[in-house]
Enzyme design. Structure first.
Site, PDB file in Angstrom:
ATOM      1  N   GLU A  15       0.850  -1.197   0.000  1.00 49.42           N
ATOM      2  CA  GLU A  15       0.000   0.000   0.000  1.00 49.42           C
ATOM      3  C   GLU A  15       0.884   1.244   0.000  1.00 49.42           C
ATOM      4  O   GLU A  15       2.013   1.218   0.505  1.00 49.42           O
ATOM      5  CB  GLU A  15      -0.912  -0.075   1.248  1.00 49.42           C
TER       6      GLU A  15
ATOM      7  N   LYS B  71       0.006   7.335   8.638  1.00 45.84           N
ATOM      8  CA  LYS B  71      -0.330   8.554   9.396  1.00 45.84           C
ATOM      9  C   LYS B  71      -1.010   8.123  10.694  1.00 45.84           C
ATOM     10  O   LYS B  71      -2.245   8.009  10.734  1.00 45.84           O
ATOM     11  CB  LYS B  71      -1.317   9.419   8.597  1.00 45.84           C
TER      12      LYS B  71
ATOM     13  N   PHE C  18      -1.414  16.345   4.119  1.00 44.60           N
ATOM     14  CA  PHE C  18      -1.622  15.754   2.796  1.00 44.60           C
ATOM     15  C   PHE C  18      -0.300  15.727   2.023  1.00 44.60           C
ATOM     16  O   PHE C  18       0.429  16.706   1.984  1.00 44.60           O
ATOM     17  CB  PHE C  18      -2.677  16.556   2.017  1.00 44.60           C
TER      18      PHE C  18
ATOM     19  N   ASP D 282      -3.997   5.800   5.999  1.00 45.39           N
ATOM     20  CA  ASP D 282      -4.483   7.084   6.510  1.00 45.39           C
ATOM     21  C   ASP D 282      -5.502   6.787   7.620  1.00 45.39           C
ATOM     22  O   ASP D 282      -5.131   6.653   8.788  1.00 45.39           O
ATOM     23  CB  ASP D 282      -5.089   7.843   5.324  1.00 45.39           C
TER      24      ASP D 282
ATOM     25  N   ARG E 144       1.505  12.020  -9.262  1.00 43.80           N
ATOM     26  CA  ARG E 144       1.985  10.663  -8.953  1.00 43.80           C
ATOM     27  C   ARG E 144       3.391  10.413  -9.484  1.00 43.80           C
ATOM     28  O   ARG E 144       4.109   9.564  -8.981  1.00 43.80           O
ATOM     29  CB  ARG E 144       1.077   9.608  -9.597  1.00 43.80           C
TER      30      ARG E 144
ATOM     31  N   ASP F  44      -1.321  10.883  -5.244  1.00 40.49           N
ATOM     32  CA  ASP F  44      -1.839  11.948  -6.099  1.00 40.49           C
ATOM     33  C   ASP F  44      -2.608  13.006  -5.344  1.00 40.49           C
ATOM     34  O   ASP F  44      -3.090  12.778  -4.223  1.00 40.49           O
ATOM     35  CB  ASP F  44      -2.794  11.349  -7.138  1.00 40.49           C
TER      36      ASP F  44
HETATM   37  P1  IMP Z   1      -7.478   5.116   4.172  1.00 41.16           P
HETATM   38  O1  IMP Z   1      -8.545   4.143   3.781  1.00 41.16           O
HETATM   39  O2  IMP Z   1      -8.070   6.343   4.816  1.00 41.16           O
HETATM   40  O3  IMP Z   1      -6.363   4.527   4.996  1.00 41.16           O
HETATM   41  O4  IMP Z   1      -6.909   5.709   2.836  1.00 41.16           O
HETATM   42  C1  IMP Z   1      -6.009   5.104   2.053  1.00 41.16           C
HETATM   43  C2  IMP Z   1      -5.958   5.748   0.690  1.00 41.16           C
HETATM   44  O5  IMP Z   1      -6.280   7.173   0.699  1.00 41.16           O
HETATM   45  C3  IMP Z   1      -4.544   5.664   0.199  1.00 41.16           C
HETATM   46  O6  IMP Z   1      -4.315   4.443  -0.473  1.00 41.16           O
HETATM   47  C4  IMP Z   1      -4.428   6.877  -0.699  1.00 41.16           C
HETATM   48  O7  IMP Z   1      -4.844   6.544  -2.000  1.00 41.16           O
HETATM   49  C5  IMP Z   1      -5.378   7.896  -0.111  1.00 41.16           C
HETATM   50  N1  IMP Z   1      -4.645   8.890   0.721  1.00 41.16           N
HETATM   51  C6  IMP Z   1      -4.664   8.995   2.056  1.00 41.16           C
HETATM   52  N2  IMP Z   1      -3.869  10.006   2.484  1.00 41.16           N
HETATM   53  C7  IMP Z   1      -3.351  10.555   1.360  1.00 41.16           C
HETATM   54  C8  IMP Z   1      -2.433  11.650   1.138  1.00 41.16           C
HETATM   55  O8  IMP Z   1      -1.927  12.338   2.047  1.00 41.16           O
HETATM   56  N3  IMP Z   1      -2.118  11.902  -0.155  1.00 41.16           N
HETATM   57  C9  IMP Z   1      -2.625  11.188  -1.201  1.00 41.16           C
HETATM   58  N4  IMP Z   1      -3.474  10.164  -1.039  1.00 41.16           N
HETATM   59  C10 IMP Z   1      -3.842   9.844   0.240  1.00 41.16           C
END
Ligand code: IMP
Length: 186
Positions: free
Chosen positions: A108, A140, A161, A112, A174, A168
């Site tokens: 991955e 994070k 971010f 986040d 990217r 992206d």
């Molecule tokens: P989660 O489900 O909230 O853990 O999100 C995961 C997905 O959100 C990642 O695979 C990214 O595609 C996107 N994402 C989360 N934070 C960021 C960021 O800071 N920059 C770009 N994409 C992010």
């Protein structure tokens, strides 16, 4: 405008970003993760599963230093807005391989909130793998909502971010070799 400015600042769409993790730091960390996996998975013939789109660059560099017999495949996840009330459900798209009794390493770009991975891990576990672990370039910790165990983490970062190296902003950025973070003051 001097060349230093161009190097440390990147504009993606309407936002300004500043250099956060350099190509050199990324390369060294990705090598460390490959080394650890080479040791931990000797004789296990793992199947790496990269999660598109964000993980494509990390997965490619990670695999260049994997020396044990292994396979890699990629999947996408799609969110269904219609099911938003039950909590941002993400469904697996594109898994062709039989993962029964396989050692799986999910690759991955960033964890986040943890929702994507938590969801995917539940779906994968139902398919009966021998083991399932996660390698994420970024994490994070302050943003986590659904805790997931991430065995291989590149960098734990603040809840800002970031773009570049596969990640992206609105589909763009990217292709950067370095990772940049949003510059709130710009
Ligand atoms: P989660 O489900 O909230 O853990 O999100 C995961 C997905 O959100 C990642 O695979 C990214 O595609 C996107 N994402 C989360 N934070 C960021 C960021 O800071 N920059 C770009 N994409 C992010």
């Amino acid at each position: 405008m001097n060349s230093l400015w161009k190097f440390y600042i990147m504009k993606v769409r309407d936002k300004h970003f500043k250099l956060f993790i350099s190509e050199e730091e990324l390369s060294s960390k990705v090598h460390q993760i490959s080394d650890a996996i080479n040791q931990d998975y000797e004789g296990k013939e793992p199947l790496f599963i990269g999660i598109l789109n964000g993980a494509f660059m990390f997965a490619a560099d990670l695999m260049k230093n994997i020396h044990i017999p292994s396979e890699i495949t990629f999947i996408k996840v799609s969110s269904y807005k219609a099911m938003a009330s039950s909590g941002n459900i993400k469904e697996l798209v594109g898994l062709q391989e039989n993962i029964f009794k396989r050692h799986i390493i999910l690759v991955e770009d960033i964890v986040d909130t943890g929702k994507t991975l938590a969801n995917l891990i539940t779906q994968f576990k139902a398919l009966g793998p021998q083991s399932i672990e996660v390698a994420s370039l970024l994490h994070k910790p302050d943003a986590i909502i659904e805790p997931v165990e991430v065995k291989y983490v590149g960098f734990s970062i603040p809840n800002n971010f970031v773009v570049g190296y596969g990640l992206d902003y609105d589909g763009f950025g990217r292709n950067s070799r370095d990772i940049y973070q949003l510059d709130e003051e710009a």
